[in-house]
Scaffold this active site. Structure first.
Site, PDB file in Angstrom:
ATOM      1  N   ARG A   1       0.868  -1.187   0.000  1.00 31.15           N
ATOM      2  CA  ARG A   1       0.000   0.000   0.000  1.00 31.15           C
ATOM      3  C   ARG A   1       0.900   1.230   0.000  1.00 31.15           C
ATOM      4  NH1 ARG A   1      -2.916   3.249   4.113  1.00 31.15           N
ATOM      5  NH2 ARG A   1      -5.039   3.655   3.403  1.00 31.15           N
TER       6      ARG A   1
ATOM      7  N   SER B   1     -12.545  -3.092   0.252  1.00 35.23           N
ATOM      8  CA  SER B   1     -12.742  -2.457   1.556  1.00 35.23           C
ATOM      9  C   SER B   1     -14.221  -2.239   1.785  1.00 35.23           C
ATOM     10  CB  SER B   1     -12.063  -1.086   1.599  1.00 35.23           C
ATOM     11  OG  SER B   1     -10.677  -1.200   1.479  1.00 35.23           O
TER      12      SER B   1
ATOM     13  N   LYS C   1      -5.784   5.495   8.290  1.00 33.05           N
ATOM     14  CA  LYS C   1      -6.863   5.930   7.402  1.00 33.05           C
ATOM     15  C   LYS C   1      -7.590   7.065   8.106  1.00 33.05           C
ATOM     16  CE  LYS C   1      -9.442   3.820   3.758  1.00 33.05           C
ATOM     17  NZ  LYS C   1      -9.656   2.553   3.056  1.00 33.05           N
TER      18      LYS C   1
END
Ligand code: TZP
Ligand code: MG
Length: 207
Positions: free
Chosen positions: A35, A104, A133
């Site tokens: 990521r 997600s 996040k």
């Protein structure tokens, strides 16, 4: 497949990518994602080209976040996409059959929808607020059991978001069987032993 690790370049410099991946793998990560929010495709490709063979050598799927085209070009094992990243069919058309595609999800309804659409696995969260996040509201633990019944009994469902060794018991007691842990592993003084400790608790405390 219980512990999903993420090599997140928000926490790890590209130079450390190989060493950190090896530590996560030695510690028992079952699946690993690269990521790299804010990184260019060339930089992501450079890191992924080093990480994919490390995972493949130990039979751990390596998933790329966000970029189906890169996942296909690099022959990663799959791609992970968010709610705003298009449909499963669009991603499948790019990565081809036989690759894993994860979604997600941030609610029970989204989790059910992802399963119905045919995703190979889901992330479910964030359970707790998390700097990884930032700004995404926490959904708490109350829906985990129902999500596991409706979705997690059909496809792997990984609870995610703000999970720490200290909160793992509560997450498992709420019904979770699989987790993603990012910052708590990547910022641990010893990534390998932190990963191993979480993995052994998952093996012991889930069915
Ligand atoms: N998706 C939902 S929460 C999250 C992602 C990528 C971040 C998880 O990271 P951490 O550091 O384990 O909270
Ligand atoms: Mg995305």
């Amino acid at each position: 497949m219980q512990l999903y690790a993420i090599l997140d370049l928000g926490y790890v410099t590209p130079e450390r990518a190989g060493d950190v991946t090896s530590a996560l793998l030695r510690g028992g990560a079952d699946i690993l994602q690269v990521r790299a929010k804010g990184y260019g495709k060339d930089q992501i490709a450079e890191v992924a080209r080093r990480v994919i063979p490390l995972c493949r050598a130990v039979g751990v799927p390596c998933i790329l976040n966000d970029h189906p085209d890169l996942a296909a070009a690099l022959d990663a094992d799959g791609v992970h996409i968010g709610q705003d990243d298009g449909t499963l069919a669009e991603a499948r058309a790019i990565v081809g059959p036989g690759k894993l595609i994860g979604r997600s999800t941030h609610s029970l309804a989204q989790a059910r929808a992802a399963h119905e659409e045919g995703f190979d696995y889901i992330g479910f969260g964030p359970l707790f607020p998390t700097p990884t996040k930032a700004g995404r509201p926490a959904i708490g633990l109350d829906d985990i059991r129902e999500m596991e019944q409706d979705v997690g009994s059909h496809i792997p469902a990984f609870c995610i978001g703000g999970i720490k060794p200290e909160s793992l018991d509560a997450v498992l007691a709420a019904g979770a069987r699989r987790v993603v842990i990012v910052s708590a592993l990547l910022t641990a003084p010893n990534i390998e032993s932190a990963t191993r400790a979480v993995k052994s608790r998952l093996l012991r405390d889930t069915t």
